[in-house]
Design an enzyme around this catalytic site. Structure first.
Site, PDB file in Angstrom:
ATOM      1  N   ILE A   1       0.698  -1.198   0.064  1.00  0.00           N
ATOM      2  CA  ILE A   1       0.229  -0.274  -0.362  1.00  0.00           C
ATOM      3  C   ILE A   1       1.347   1.584  -0.251  1.00  0.00           C
ATOM      4  O   ILE A   1       0.161   2.593   0.370  1.00  0.00           O
ATOM      5  CB  ILE A   1      -1.513  -0.047   1.870  1.00  0.00           C
ATOM      6  CG1 ILE A   1      -0.566  -0.292   2.325  1.00  0.00           C
ATOM      7  CG2 ILE A   1      -2.168  -1.045   1.113  1.00  0.00           C
ATOM      8  CD1 ILE A   1       0.957   0.875   3.357  1.00  0.00           C
TER       9      ILE A   1
ATOM     10  N   LYS B   1       4.252   1.689   1.928  1.00  0.00           N
ATOM     11  CA  LYS B   1       5.062   1.712   3.257  1.00  0.00           C
ATOM     12  C   LYS B   1       6.540   2.154   2.527  1.00  0.00           C
ATOM     13  O   LYS B   1       7.278   2.981   2.526  1.00  0.00           O
ATOM     14  CB  LYS B   1       5.131   0.749   3.703  1.00  0.00           C
ATOM     15  CG  LYS B   1       3.830   0.479   5.062  1.00  0.00           C
ATOM     16  CD  LYS B   1       4.350  -0.984   5.748  1.00  0.00           C
ATOM     17  CE  LYS B   1       4.558  -2.301   5.208  1.00  0.00           C
ATOM     18  NZ  LYS B   1       3.823  -3.023   4.459  1.00  0.00           N
TER      19      LYS B   1
ATOM     20  N   LYS C   1      15.308  -1.724   6.978  1.00  0.00           N
ATOM     21  CA  LYS C   1      13.933  -2.349   6.498  1.00  0.00           C
ATOM     22  C   LYS C   1      14.903  -3.581   7.603  1.00  0.00           C
ATOM     23  O   LYS C   1      15.380  -4.320   6.689  1.00  0.00           O
ATOM     24  CB  LYS C   1      13.753  -2.563   5.265  1.00  0.00           C
ATOM     25  CG  LYS C   1      13.037  -3.624   4.992  1.00  0.00           C
ATOM     26  CD  LYS C   1      11.689  -3.745   4.332  1.00  0.00           C
ATOM     27  CE  LYS C   1      10.636  -4.411   4.321  1.00  0.00           C
ATOM     28  NZ  LYS C   1       9.216  -4.273   4.327  1.00  0.00           N
TER      29      LYS C   1
ATOM     30  N   GLY D   1       4.584  -5.217   5.601  1.00  0.00           N
ATOM     31  CA  GLY D   1       2.876  -5.851   5.335  1.00  0.00           C
ATOM     32  C   GLY D   1       2.416  -4.868   6.527  1.00  0.00           C
ATOM     33  O   GLY D   1       2.097  -3.432   6.625  1.00  0.00           O
TER      34      GLY D   1
ATOM     35  N   PRO E   1      -0.610  12.233  -4.060  1.00  0.00           N
ATOM     36  CA  PRO E   1      -1.272  11.838  -5.057  1.00  0.00           C
ATOM     37  C   PRO E   1      -0.999  10.163  -5.748  1.00  0.00           C
ATOM     38  O   PRO E   1       0.478  10.355  -5.373  1.00  0.00           O
ATOM     39  CB  PRO E   1      -0.798  12.684  -5.781  1.00  0.00           C
ATOM     40  CG  PRO E   1       0.004  13.436  -5.609  1.00  0.00           C
ATOM     41  CD  PRO E   1       0.222  12.658  -4.249  1.00  0.00           C
TER      42      PRO E   1
HETATM   43  N1  LIG Z   1       1.030   6.924  -4.592  1.00  0.00           N
HETATM   44  C1  LIG Z   1       1.369   6.129  -5.609  1.00  0.00           C
HETATM   45  N2  LIG Z   1       1.220   5.872  -6.704  1.00  0.00           N
HETATM   46  C2  LIG Z   1       1.366   5.590  -7.600  1.00  0.00           C
HETATM   47  N3  LIG Z   1       2.052   4.427  -7.048  1.00  0.00           N
HETATM   48  C3  LIG Z   1       2.514   4.314  -6.052  1.00  0.00           C
HETATM   49  C4  LIG Z   1       2.519   5.013  -4.956  1.00  0.00           C
HETATM   50  N4  LIG Z   1       2.565   4.228  -4.373  1.00  0.00           N
HETATM   51  C5  LIG Z   1       3.047   3.320  -3.533  1.00  0.00           C
HETATM   52  N5  LIG Z   1       3.157   2.941  -5.527  1.00  0.00           N
HETATM   53  C6  LIG Z   1       3.465   1.686  -6.278  1.00  0.00           C
HETATM   54  O1  LIG Z   1       2.437   1.033  -5.395  1.00  0.00           O
HETATM   55  C7  LIG Z   1       3.459  -0.223  -5.104  1.00  0.00           C
HETATM   56  C8  LIG Z   1       3.516  -0.873  -3.690  1.00  0.00           C
HETATM   57  O2  LIG Z   1       4.694  -0.078  -3.104  1.00  0.00           O
HETATM   58  P1  LIG Z   1       5.018   0.023  -1.478  1.00  0.00           P
HETATM   59  O3  LIG Z   1       6.025  -1.093  -2.458  1.00  0.00           O
HETATM   60  O4  LIG Z   1       5.771   0.978  -1.390  1.00  0.00           O
HETATM   61  O5  LIG Z   1       4.838  -1.072  -1.481  1.00  0.00           O
HETATM   62  P2  LIG Z   1       4.819  -1.630   0.977  1.00  0.00           P
HETATM   63  O6  LIG Z   1       3.182  -1.565   1.576  1.00  0.00           O
HETATM   64  O7  LIG Z   1       6.132  -1.121   1.033  1.00  0.00           O
HETATM   65  O8  LIG Z   1       4.506  -3.070   0.266  1.00  0.00           O
HETATM   66  P3  LIG Z   1       5.256  -4.440   1.110  1.00  0.00           P
HETATM   67  O9  LIG Z   1       4.622  -5.165   2.202  1.00  0.00           O
HETATM   68  O10 LIG Z   1       5.438  -5.488   0.422  1.00  0.00           O
HETATM   69  O11 LIG Z   1       6.775  -3.776   1.753  1.00  0.00           O
HETATM   70  C9  LIG Z   1       4.798  -0.302  -5.764  1.00  0.00           C
HETATM   71  O12 LIG Z   1       5.316  -0.426  -7.017  1.00  0.00           O
HETATM   72  C10 LIG Z   1       5.015   1.434  -5.647  1.00  0.00           C
HETATM   73  O13 LIG Z   1       5.765   2.041  -6.635  1.00  0.00           O
HETATM   74  C1  LIG Z   2       6.344  -9.776   0.444  1.00  0.00           C
HETATM   75  C2  LIG Z   2       5.310  -9.285   0.818  1.00  0.00           C
HETATM   76  N1  LIG Z   2       5.920  -8.368   0.043  1.00  0.00           N
HETATM   77  C3  LIG Z   2       5.850  -8.492   2.055  1.00  0.00           C
HETATM   78  N2  LIG Z   2       6.885  -8.468   2.032  1.00  0.00           N
HETATM   79  C4  LIG Z   2       4.889  -9.764   2.856  1.00  0.00           C
HETATM   80  C5  LIG Z   2       3.894  -9.237   3.397  1.00  0.00           C
HETATM   81  C6  LIG Z   2       3.528 -10.318   4.431  1.00  0.00           C
HETATM   82  C7  LIG Z   2       2.055 -10.252   4.479  1.00  0.00           C
HETATM   83  C8  LIG Z   2       1.679 -11.445   5.743  1.00  0.00           C
HETATM   84  C9  LIG Z   2       0.172 -11.625   5.914  1.00  0.00           C
HETATM   85  O1  LIG Z   2      -0.994 -10.447   6.541  1.00  0.00           O
HETATM   86  O2  LIG Z   2      -0.706 -12.201   6.009  1.00  0.00           O
HETATM   87 MG   LIG Z   3       7.400  -2.065   1.209  1.00  0.00          MG
END
Ligand SMILES: Nc1ncnc2c1ncn2[C@@H]1O[C@H](COP(=O)(O)OP(=O)(O)OP(=O)(O)O)[C@@H](O)[C@H]1O
Ligand SMILES: C[C@H](N)[C@H](N)CCCCCC(=O)O
Ligand SMILES: [Mg+2]
Length: 221
Positions: free
Chosen positions: A14, A16, A38, A116, A202
């Protein structure tokens, strides 16, 4: 020890990492030496690299050693406790605490990206909420703006409060540009979340996560 925040989200994928990087750029643009950590990453490419780790490394202005930047990295992009078990490894909170302490000595601001959502199991030492407690840091919540996020955000703030942790603020991240009734959803979240809104980012901001920094107000006014 310099300030640090534990950054969590309403779910996996989402934004992060995107917002972690935006916060690091925001700091750098103000002359603050910042680094991201991380603690637990899952999913590597053919060269053994993890996207989150590399994006956070690139957005940091303090170069941390690899084992501080990312103490645990697993190959499979799956729930980390399962990945750890499959690799015959154990996630030790003491190792993560040590890495975070060292990061906080080296950088003026540290953003620690969880894994996550807020309650992802991490093995015998507990889940990611227990890790936030062990680190005893204020929490930043990224709300991935899509249908369902209100419930996820409320459950997460409840879990944060139940552990006696401080919610320093939340960021609305527009992962779904077509979200219906965006303004009404924002109004609901602002009424119900007990912490300052640190920004509305955005979808696809110009300049990526560096450009997203312009939409953040951090620390909260
Ligand atoms: N505001 C945004 N606009 C467009 N794309 C976005 C935006 N925020 C995140 N993304 C894209 O959505 C995808 C998921 O984002 P991100 O990797 O930051 O998620 P995360 O929550 O860190 O996931 P994880 O749980 O795997 O660590 C990525 O491809 C990222 O570039
Ligand atoms: C691999 C992925 N992008 C994340 N790093 C791991 C997300 C774990 C989610 C586990 C869960 O809540 O079911
Ligand atoms: Mg991430």
């Amino acid at each position: 020890m310099n300030p640090a925040y534990f950054l969590t989200g309403t779910d996996t994928e989402i934004g992060k990492t995107f917002i972690t990087c935006a916060l690091l750029h925001h700091a750098a643009q103000r002359g603050i030496r910042a680094a991201g950590v991380k603690p637990v990453a899952a999913g590597t490419d053919a060269d053994g690299r993890n996207d989150d780790v590399e994006n956070i490394r690139a957005a940091s202005t303090v170069a941390l050693a690899d084992d501080i930047l990312n103490p645990y990295c697993f190959s499979a992009a799956i729930a980390p406790h399962i990945a750890a078990s499959e690799e015959g490894r154990r996630i030790e909170f003491a190792t993560i605490q040590s890495a975070c302490r060292q990061a906080m000595q080296q950088a003026d601001l540290v953003i620690i990206e969880g894994v996550g959502g807020f309650r992802v199991p991490l093995g015998g030492d507990g889940d990611s909420a227990d890790l936030a407690v062990a680190l005893a840091l204020p929490v930043i919540l990224v709300v991935g703006m899509r249908l369902g996020c209100i419930n996820h955000a409320l459950l997460t703030v409840e879990a944060i409060a139940a552990r006696g942790l401080t919610l320093a603020g939340w960021v609305a991240n527009r992962i779904d540009p077509a979200m219906a009734r965006f303004d009404e959803n924002m109004a609901t979240l602002q009424a119900l979340l007990p912490a300052p809104l640190l920004g509305v980012v955005p979808h696809n901001p110009a300049g990526g996560s560096a450009g997203a920094a312009a939409f953040l107000q951090f620390p909260a006014a």
